[in-house]
Design a protein around this motif. Structure first.
Motif, PDB file in Angstrom:
ATOM      1  N   GLU A 107       0.856  -1.187   0.000  1.00 17.01           N
ATOM      2  CA  GLU A 107       0.000   0.000   0.000  1.00 17.01           C
ATOM      3  C   GLU A 107       0.892   1.237   0.000  1.00 17.01           C
ATOM      4  OE1 GLU A 107      -2.018   0.832   3.757  1.00 17.01           O
ATOM      5  OE2 GLU A 107      -0.741  -0.652   4.743  1.00 17.01           O
ATOM      6  N   GLU A 108       0.364   2.344  -0.493  1.00 18.78           N
ATOM      7  CA  GLU A 108       1.126   3.585  -0.466  1.00 18.78           C
ATOM      8  C   GLU A 108       1.005   4.236   0.908  1.00 18.78           C
ATOM      9  OE1 GLU A 108       1.375   5.946  -3.982  1.00 18.78           O
ATOM     10  OE2 GLU A 108       0.046   4.590  -5.093  1.00 18.78           O
ATOM     11  N   GLY A 109       2.101   4.823   1.364  1.00 25.44           N
ATOM     12  CA  GLY A 109       2.098   5.435   2.682  1.00 25.44           C
ATOM     13  C   GLY A 109       3.258   6.397   2.855  1.00 25.44           C
ATOM     14  N   VAL A 110       3.515   6.790   4.098  1.00 26.56           N
ATOM     15  CA  VAL A 110       4.491   7.837   4.389  1.00 26.56           C
ATOM     16  C   VAL A 110       5.315   7.448   5.615  1.00 26.56           C
ATOM     17  CG1 VAL A 110       4.829  10.310   4.758  1.00 26.56           C
ATOM     18  CG2 VAL A 110       2.781   9.510   3.578  1.00 26.56           C
ATOM     19  N   VAL A 111       6.628   7.691   5.536  1.00 25.29           N
ATOM     20  CA  VAL A 111       7.497   7.631   6.712  1.00 25.29           C
ATOM     21  C   VAL A 111       7.663   9.059   7.217  1.00 25.29           C
ATOM     22  CG1 VAL A 111       9.815   7.129   7.569  1.00 25.29           C
ATOM     23  CG2 VAL A 111       8.719   5.565   5.960  1.00 25.29           C
ATOM     24  N   VAL A 112       7.384   9.255   8.519  1.00 27.85           N
ATOM     25  CA  VAL A 112       7.424  10.607   9.104  1.00 27.85           C
ATOM     26  C   VAL A 112       8.413  10.630  10.263  1.00 27.85           C
ATOM     27  CG1 VAL A 112       6.079  12.495  10.071  1.00 27.85           C
ATOM     28  CG2 VAL A 112       4.975  10.862   8.533  1.00 27.85           C
ATOM     29  N   PHE A 113       9.294  11.630  10.263  1.00 28.12           N
ATOM     30  CA  PHE A 113      10.209  11.849  11.381  1.00 28.12           C
ATOM     31  C   PHE A 113       9.799  13.133  12.097  1.00 28.12           C
ATOM     32  CE2 PHE A 113      14.298  13.940  12.782  1.00 28.12           C
ATOM     33  CZ  PHE A 113      14.414  13.201  13.949  1.00 28.12           C
ATOM     34  N   TYR A 114       9.433  12.976  13.382  1.00 28.04           N
ATOM     35  CA  TYR A 114       9.111  14.119  14.230  1.00 28.04           C
ATOM     36  C   TYR A 114      10.312  14.377  15.136  1.00 28.04           C
ATOM     37  CZ  TYR A 114       4.259  13.104  12.901  1.00 28.04           C
ATOM     38  OH  TYR A 114       3.086  12.873  12.205  1.00 28.04           O
ATOM     39  N   PRO A 115      11.033  15.476  14.956  1.00 35.31           N
ATOM     40  CA  PRO A 115      12.179  15.746  15.828  1.00 35.31           C
ATOM     41  C   PRO A 115      11.717  16.030  17.252  1.00 35.31           C
ATOM     42  CG  PRO A 115      11.696  17.665  14.492  1.00 35.31           C
ATOM     43  CD  PRO A 115      10.793  16.563  13.991  1.00 35.31           C
ATOM     44  N   ASP A 116      12.635  15.846  18.202  1.00 34.65           N
ATOM     45  CA  ASP A 116      12.322  16.152  19.592  1.00 34.65           C
ATOM     46  C   ASP A 116      11.808  17.586  19.698  1.00 34.65           C
ATOM     47  OD1 ASP A 116      12.535  15.627  22.562  1.00 34.65           O
ATOM     48  OD2 ASP A 116      13.852  17.375  22.358  1.00 34.65           O
ATOM     49  N   ASN A 117      10.682  17.746  20.378  1.00 38.67           N
ATOM     50  CA  ASN A 117      10.019  19.054  20.439  1.00 38.67           C
ATOM     51  C   ASN A 117      10.070  19.594  21.863  1.00 38.67           C
ATOM     52  OD1 ASN A 117       8.622  21.219  19.344  1.00 38.67           O
ATOM     53  ND2 ASN A 117       6.614  20.312  19.744  1.00 38.67           N
ATOM     54  N   ALA A 118      11.310  19.779  22.378  1.00 40.47           N
ATOM     55  CA  ALA A 118      11.483  20.201  23.769  1.00 40.47           C
ATOM     56  C   ALA A 118      10.856  21.566  24.040  1.00 40.47           C
ATOM     57  CB  ALA A 118      12.973  20.237  24.102  1.00 40.47           C
ATOM     58  N   SER A 119      10.792  22.415  23.015  1.00 39.40           N
ATOM     59  CA  SER A 119      10.255  23.758  23.219  1.00 39.40           C
ATOM     60  C   SER A 119       8.734  23.794  23.197  1.00 39.40           C
ATOM     61  CB  SER A 119      10.792  24.702  22.131  1.00 39.40           C
ATOM     62  OG  SER A 119      10.404  24.250  20.848  1.00 39.40           O
ATOM     63  N   GLY A 120       8.080  22.673  22.839  1.00 41.35           N
ATOM     64  CA  GLY A 120       6.630  22.620  22.786  1.00 41.35           C
ATOM     65  C   GLY A 120       6.081  23.370  21.586  1.00 41.35           C
ATOM     66  N   GLY A 121       4.773  23.527  21.547  1.00 43.02           N
ATOM     67  CA  GLY A 121       4.139  24.244  20.449  1.00 43.02           C
ATOM     68  C   GLY A 121       3.964  23.371  19.218  1.00 43.02           C
ATOM     69  N   PRO A 122       3.671  23.959  18.059  1.00 45.34           N
ATOM     70  CA  PRO A 122       3.450  23.206  16.826  1.00 45.34           C
ATOM     71  C   PRO A 122       4.637  22.313  16.497  1.00 45.34           C
ATOM     72  CG  PRO A 122       2.821  25.506  16.537  1.00 45.34           C
ATOM     73  CD  PRO A 122       3.516  25.416  17.857  1.00 45.34           C
ATOM     74  N   GLN A 123       4.348  21.122  15.990  1.00 48.70           N
ATOM     75  CA  GLN A 123       5.383  20.125  15.736  1.00 48.70           C
ATOM     76  C   GLN A 123       5.766  20.110  14.263  1.00 48.70           C
ATOM     77  OE1 GLN A 123       7.572  18.433  17.155  1.00 48.70           O
ATOM     78  NE2 GLN A 123       7.193  16.236  17.222  1.00 48.70           N
ATOM     79  N   PRO A 124       7.044  20.409  13.930  1.00 45.49           N
ATOM     80  CA  PRO A 124       7.483  20.232  12.550  1.00 45.49           C
ATOM     81  C   PRO A 124       7.685  18.752  12.261  1.00 45.49           C
ATOM     82  CG  PRO A 124       9.323  20.923  13.902  1.00 45.49           C
ATOM     83  CD  PRO A 124       8.112  20.915  14.798  1.00 45.49           C
ATOM     84  N   ALA A 125       7.891  18.404  11.003  1.00 46.17           N
ATOM     85  CA  ALA A 125       8.080  16.993  10.642  1.00 46.17           C
ATOM     86  C   ALA A 125       8.761  16.906   9.292  1.00 46.17           C
ATOM     87  CB  ALA A 125       6.723  16.278  10.585  1.00 46.17           C
ATOM     88  N   GLU A 126       9.363  15.754   9.064  1.00 48.71           N
ATOM     89  CA  GLU A 126       9.913  15.423   7.735  1.00 48.71           C
ATOM     90  C   GLU A 126       9.175  14.215   7.213  1.00 48.71           C
ATOM     91  OE1 GLU A 126      13.779  16.405   6.791  1.00 48.71           O
ATOM     92  OE2 GLU A 126      14.294  14.518   5.807  1.00 48.71           O
ATOM     93  N   MET A 127       8.765  14.261   5.924  1.00 47.89           N
ATOM     94  CA  MET A 127       7.930  13.198   5.353  1.00 47.89           C
ATOM     95  C   MET A 127       8.550  12.670   4.071  1.00 47.89           C
ATOM     96  SD  MET A 127       4.084  14.718   5.843  1.00 47.89           S
ATOM     97  CE  MET A 127       3.463  15.173   7.468  1.00 47.89           C
ATOM     98  N   VAL A 128       8.553  11.334   3.947  1.00 49.30           N
ATOM     99  CA  VAL A 128       9.066  10.667   2.761  1.00 49.30           C
ATOM    100  C   VAL A 128       7.994   9.688   2.266  1.00 49.30           C
ATOM    101  CG1 VAL A 128      10.845   9.133   1.823  1.00 49.30           C
ATOM    102  CG2 VAL A 128      11.462  10.866   3.525  1.00 49.30           C
ATOM    103  N   LYS A 129       7.675   9.748   0.983  1.00 52.34           N
ATOM    104  CA  LYS A 129       6.673   8.856   0.402  1.00 52.34           C
ATOM    105  C   LYS A 129       7.297   7.485   0.140  1.00 52.34           C
ATOM    106  CE  LYS A 129       2.789   7.631  -1.444  1.00 52.34           C
ATOM    107  NZ  LYS A 129       2.253   8.202  -2.688  1.00 52.34           N
TER     108      LYS A 129
END
Length: 382
Positions: free
Chosen positions: A355-377
C-alpha cells in the motif's frame, strides 16, 4: 547574376530547415500513384502517446473479449480500454470483468498483441471488492477496492464499507509484466487514482485551491501537521508555467518553526494542473537518509538520518498507511547527529501486497508548540 545566387540559396536553405526544428520533425511522405502523377501522402509515424487511446475496431467491444478471458454464466466483461501501456507504439488492452453476486468483485486483465486471435495476457489482478480498474494519464493501470481490514472498514457490514485502497501498476521490462509503483504525492493526494479524480473536480471548477502551490502547502501544515496557523513563502517555482515549487511553511510566534515543502504538478500539467506535495523537510536539506523517496519498505523498516537531539532523544519515527493512519512508530535515541532505528508496523493489506504510505520523522520538540516533521513517500510492503 552570381552576386545574388548565394544569398538566394541561403534563404532557401533556411526556409527548409525551419520545417524540421528539434521536437517538430518534418512529415515523412510515402509516394502513392494517382491520376496525373505521384502525390506525396503523409503516413503517420507510430508514437507512444499518453492516456487512453481508441481501441482497434475489431477488439473494442466487450463481447469480443468474453470468450478470450473466458467469462462464464456468473461473470461478464464490463469494459475495454487501450493505451501504450508497455511504453512502445503498439497498443495494449485493459479488460475488466465483473463477477455477479454481492461485493462487486472485479477482475482486471491486460493483454498485448490485441488484434491476434490469441492475445498475450501480461497482467492480471483478481477479486477487487467493489473494484474499479482504469488507465491513467501516465500510461499506468489504476485500481481501487475496499480494504475490509482498514481502520475505516474493519468490523463494518458490507453495506457500510468504503472504497479506500488505491494502487498503481506500471510496465517493467525487467519482469515482463506490470508491477506496483508508488505515486510521488503525499498531499493532498496519496495515490494517482485520487489525484486524477481531484484533477477532474478542479477541471469542473471545484477545489480550485489545489492549483495554487502556497495554498496546498498551507493546507498540509494545517491539516496534516495540525498547526493552528501557518504562513507560506515561495522559495522557487510555483508560477503558472512552472512544474515544480519549493515553499517554506512557518508557524510564526516564538520560537518560529519551519519546514520546507517540495511540490510538483500532477503529470507535469501546467494547464490548470493541481499541485502535489512530494516531500516535506525540516530544512533545505533532508534529515532522513533512508528509506529513499518511493522505495518499497518491509517490516520492520530501518530508518536512518541526521538530527541533533536533546538529552539523547532525536525524536520519533512513525509509519502512516494509505489512510494516513499510524500503523507503527519508534522513539529515536541517539547521542550523535546520525541515527538509525528499526520501526515495526502492522499493515491492513494482504500478505505479499503493498500500500502507499508515508514515513514521518518528528524531531524532539522540547520547546513545545506546533510540531514540525519530515515526510518521505514510500510503498509499504505487508
Amino acid at each position: 547574376m552570381k552576386v545574388f545566387l548565394y544569398p538566394l540559396l541561403l534563404l532557401l536553405a533556411l526556409a527548409a530547415s525551419a520545417c524540421s526544428l528539434p521536437g517538430t520533425p518534418a512529415s515523412q511522405g510515402t509516394p502513392t500513384t494517382t491520376t496525373g502523377g505521384t502525390t506525396p501522402v503523409t503516413t503517420p509515424t507510430p508514437q507512444v502517446l499518453l492516456g487512453v487511446q481508441p481501441c482497434p475496431d475489431a477488439v473494442k467491444t466487450t463481447a469480443y473479449w468474453d470468450p478470450i478471458i473466458p467469462t462464464n454464466a456468473s461473470s461478464k466483461v464490463e469494459s475495454v480500454s487501450c493505451a501504450n501501456l508497455m511504453g512502445v507504439p503498439t497498443l495494449q488492452a485493459l479488460v475488466t470483468v465483473l463477477n455477479q453476486g454481492a461485493g462487486g468483485i472485479l477482475d482486471v486483465y491486460v493483454y498485448d498483441n490485441i488484434t491476434n486471435p490469441k492475445p498475450t495476457q501480461i497482467f492480471k489482478k483478481m477479486t477487487l471488492a467493489e473494484g474499479d480498474g482504469k488507465i491513467s494519464g501516465y500510461n499506468s493501470v489504476l485500481t481501487s477496492e475496499v480494504d475490509a481490514a482498514s481502520s475505516i472498514n474493519k468490523g463494518k457490514p458490507d453495506a457500510q464499507l468504503t472504497k479506500d485502497l488505491f494502487r498503481e501498476y506500471k510496465w517493467s521490462d525487467a519482469t515482463g509484466t506490470l508491477v506496483q509503483v508508488s505515486f510521488p504525492g503525499i498531499y493532498p493526494d496519496l495515490t494517482r487514482f485520487q489525484a486524477e479524480a481531484d484533477q477532474a473536480k478542479v477541471n469542473q471548477g471545484q477545489d480550485f485551491w489545489k492549483t495554487n502551490a502556497t495554498k496546498v502547502a498551507n493546507n498540509l501544515a494545517l491539516n496534516m501537521l495540525k498547526w493552528p496557523t501557518a504562513s507560506a513563502a515561495i522559495v522557487s517555482g510555483g508560477g503558472s508555467s512552472d512544474t515544480n515549487a519549493v515553499v517554506t511553511e512557518s508557524t510564526g510566534g516564538t520560537p518560529n518553526k519551519q519546514v520546507t515543502v517540495n511540490l510538483s504538478r500532477l503529470e507535469g500539467n501546467t494547464n490548470g494542473g493541481i499541485w502535489e506535495v512530494i516531500s516535506v523537510q525540516l530544512g533545505p536539506n533532508p534529515a532522513l537518509t533512508a528509506p529513499k523517496s518511493l522505495a518499497q519498505i518491509a517490516n520492520p523498516v530501518t530508518v536512518t538520518g541526521n538530527h541533533n537531539g536533546f538529552e539523547g532523544v532525536a525524536g520519533t519515527v512513525s509509519i502512516l498507511d494509505h489512510l494516513y493512519t499510524y500503523i507503527g512508530h519508534a522513539m529515536v535515541n541517539s547521542n550523535t547527529a546520525a541515527f538509525s532505528v528499526d520501526v515495526t508496523y502492522t499493515s491492513s493489506v494482504s500478505a505479499g501486497t503493498a500500500e502507499e504510505g508515508v514515513v514521518v520523522f518528528y524531531p524532539d520538540n522540547a520547546s513545545g508548540g506546533p510540531q514540525p516533521a519530515e515526510m518521505v513517500k514510500v510503498l509499504i510492503g505487508a
